[in-house]
Design an enzyme around this catalytic site. Structure first.
Site, short mmCIF file in Angstrom:
data_model
loop_
_atom_site.label_atom_id
_atom_site.label_comp_id
_atom_site.label_asym_id
_atom_site.label_seq_id
_atom_site.Cartn_x
_atom_site.Cartn_y
_atom_site.Cartn_z
N SER A 143 0.86 -1.19 0.00
CA SER A 143 0.00 0.00 0.00
C SER A 143 0.89 1.23 0.00
CB SER A 143 -0.88 0.02 1.25
OG SER A 143 -1.50 1.28 1.40
N TYR A 157 -1.47 -0.62 10.28
CA TYR A 157 -1.68 -1.07 8.90
C TYR A 157 -0.49 -0.66 8.01
CZ TYR A 157 -3.77 -1.05 4.18
OH TYR A 157 -4.02 -1.24 2.84
P1 NAP Z 1 -11.76 -5.21 0.68
O1 NAP Z 1 -12.63 -4.66 -0.40
O2 NAP Z 1 -12.06 -4.85 2.11
O3 NAP Z 1 -11.73 -6.80 0.53
C1 NAP Z 1 -10.97 -7.54 1.44
C2 NAP Z 1 -10.94 -8.98 1.00
O4 NAP Z 1 -10.08 -9.71 1.90
C3 NAP Z 1 -12.29 -9.66 1.05
O5 NAP Z 1 -12.35 -10.57 -0.01
C4 NAP Z 1 -12.25 -10.39 2.39
O6 NAP Z 1 -13.10 -11.54 2.43
C5 NAP Z 1 -10.80 -10.81 2.42
N1 NAP Z 1 -10.27 -11.12 3.77
C6 NAP Z 1 -10.24 -10.32 4.86
N2 NAP Z 1 -9.65 -10.95 5.89
C7 NAP Z 1 -9.30 -12.19 5.45
C8 NAP Z 1 -8.69 -13.32 6.02
N3 NAP Z 1 -8.29 -13.31 7.31
N4 NAP Z 1 -8.49 -14.43 5.26
C9 NAP Z 1 -8.90 -14.45 3.97
N5 NAP Z 1 -9.48 -13.41 3.35
C10 NAP Z 1 -9.69 -12.29 4.09
O7 NAP Z 1 -10.22 -4.80 0.44
P2 NAP Z 1 -9.50 -4.13 -0.83
O8 NAP Z 1 -9.62 -2.65 -0.68
O9 NAP Z 1 -9.88 -4.82 -2.07
O10 NAP Z 1 -7.97 -4.46 -0.47
C11 NAP Z 1 -7.29 -5.59 -1.00
C12 NAP Z 1 -5.81 -5.45 -0.66
O11 NAP Z 1 -5.32 -4.22 -1.21
C13 NAP Z 1 -5.52 -5.40 0.83
O12 NAP Z 1 -4.32 -6.09 1.12
C14 NAP Z 1 -5.36 -3.91 1.09
O13 NAP Z 1 -4.56 -3.66 2.23
C15 NAP Z 1 -4.70 -3.45 -0.19
N6 NAP Z 1 -4.85 -2.02 -0.45
C16 NAP Z 1 -6.09 -1.46 -0.60
C17 NAP Z 1 -6.19 -0.08 -0.81
C18 NAP Z 1 -7.51 0.63 -0.97
O14 NAP Z 1 -7.52 1.88 -0.96
N7 NAP Z 1 -8.62 -0.07 -1.14
C19 NAP Z 1 -5.03 0.70 -0.88
C20 NAP Z 1 -3.80 0.08 -0.71
C21 NAP Z 1 -3.73 -1.28 -0.50
P3 NAP Z 1 -14.69 -11.41 2.85
O15 NAP Z 1 -15.39 -10.85 1.63
O16 NAP Z 1 -15.09 -12.82 3.13
O17 NAP Z 1 -14.76 -10.50 4.02
#
Ligand code: NAP
Length: 248
Positions: A143, A157
């Site tokens: 991130s 985080y």
């Molecule tokens: P999101 O929409 O909140 O989705 C999170 C996903 O992770 C969901 O599929 C969730 O499953 C799954 N998950 C959560 N805890 C888990 C666990 N213990 N074991 C297995 N699966 C788990 O998140 P996102 O924004 O797409 O983020 C994806 C990645 O990108 C993350 O690593 C995040 O830190 C990174 N990221 C995101 C952003 C942003 O602005 N969105 C920016 C930088 C980095 P359920 O559906 O079953 O809950």
């Protein structure tokens, strides 16, 4: 060439996009999720509509037996794995370090760091040439928080994502001779449901205009970068951390 991919946290957001874009290439995808079976089923349907194959796999990335089981399920359905997206990640409510409970910090580090290490370890065990594997690709989700530090909101985080950067550098050197490329994608502000967990569901909208490109990114814009790193098109890219952050 058709590939078999495992995406952790593939039920929603960036993971879902990476799964669907993989499907559009005709690839087969193990769609791991934590709890949201309905969302995982929708991702599976999207992958299939896009032209690929997929199965939903429930499991916690921070639980060793679940990680082994998600690899087993993917291999059973589609054959040996070519690529793994270490995408599952969580965020706590925005607050200062002084206000953070040990339970919250432990959960963030367990899922975002230990989970990613366990998934990568299983990938190394199965894909390493010295262990009978055929090589492959690992893509870690870092991130921009790793660069920015996220003061007053999520220093836990941000530190967990700094660990992803360092892990990516070390593991790429360790696994290069095994035929495994290891890279990270470092998204900026992306419009997904993760911000609701921080108590700021409108974050992408309200903060988007402050970004150099004047908006938040979409999950698909990150998914495209992930799938490029999985693809043979990036065959000489390893140990790289690719910013997909709109210039932030
Ligand atoms: P999101 O929409 O909140 O989705 C999170 C996903 O992770 C969901 O599929 C969730 O499953 C799954 N998950 C959560 N805890 C888990 C666990 N213990 N074991 C297995 N699966 C788990 O998140 P996102 O924004 O797409 O983020 C994806 C990645 O990108 C993350 O690593 C995040 O830190 C990174 N990221 C995101 C952003 C942003 O602005 N969105 C920016 C930088 C980095 P359920 O559906 O079953 O809950």
């Amino acid at each position: 060439m058709s590939k078999v991919i495992l995406v952790t946290g593939g039920s929603r957001g960036i993971g879902r996009s990476a799964a669907r874009i993989s499907g559009a290439r005709g690839w087969s995808v193990g769609v791991n999720y934590a709890d949201n079976a309905k969302a995982a089923a929708e991702t599976v349907a999207e992958v299939e509509r896009a032209g690929g194959r997929a199965i939903p796999i429930r499991g916690n990335v921070a639980a060793e037996k679940d990680v082994i089981a998600m690899f087993d399920a993917t291999v059973r359905a589609f054959g040996p794995i070519d690529g793994v997206v270490n995408n599952a990640g969580i965020l706590g409510p925005a607050t200062t370090l002084a206000e953070m409970s040990i339970e919250r910090m432990r959960q963030i580090f367990d899922v975002n760091i230990l989970g990613a290490y366990l998934v990568a370890r299983e990938a190394a065990r199965r894909m390493s040439r010295s262990r009978g594997g055929k090589g492959g690709v690992i893509v870690n989700l870092s991130s921009a928080a790793a660069r920015l530090g996220s003061p007053n909101e999520f220093v836990d985080y941000a530190g967990s994502k700094g660990a992803m950067d360092t892990f990516t550098i070390g593991l790429s050197k360790e696994l290069g001779p095994e035929g495994i490329r290891v890279n990270a994608v470092r998204p900026g502000l992306i419009d997904t449901e993760i911000h609701a967990a921080a108590g700021k569901p409108d974050r992408a909208h309200t903060m988007g205009k402050l970004m150099p490109l004047g908006r938040a990114g979409t999950a698909d814009e990150v998914g495209e970068a992930i799938v490029w790193l999985l693809d043979d098109a990036s065959s000489y890219v390893s140990g790289s951390i690719l910013d997909v952050a709109g210039g932030r």
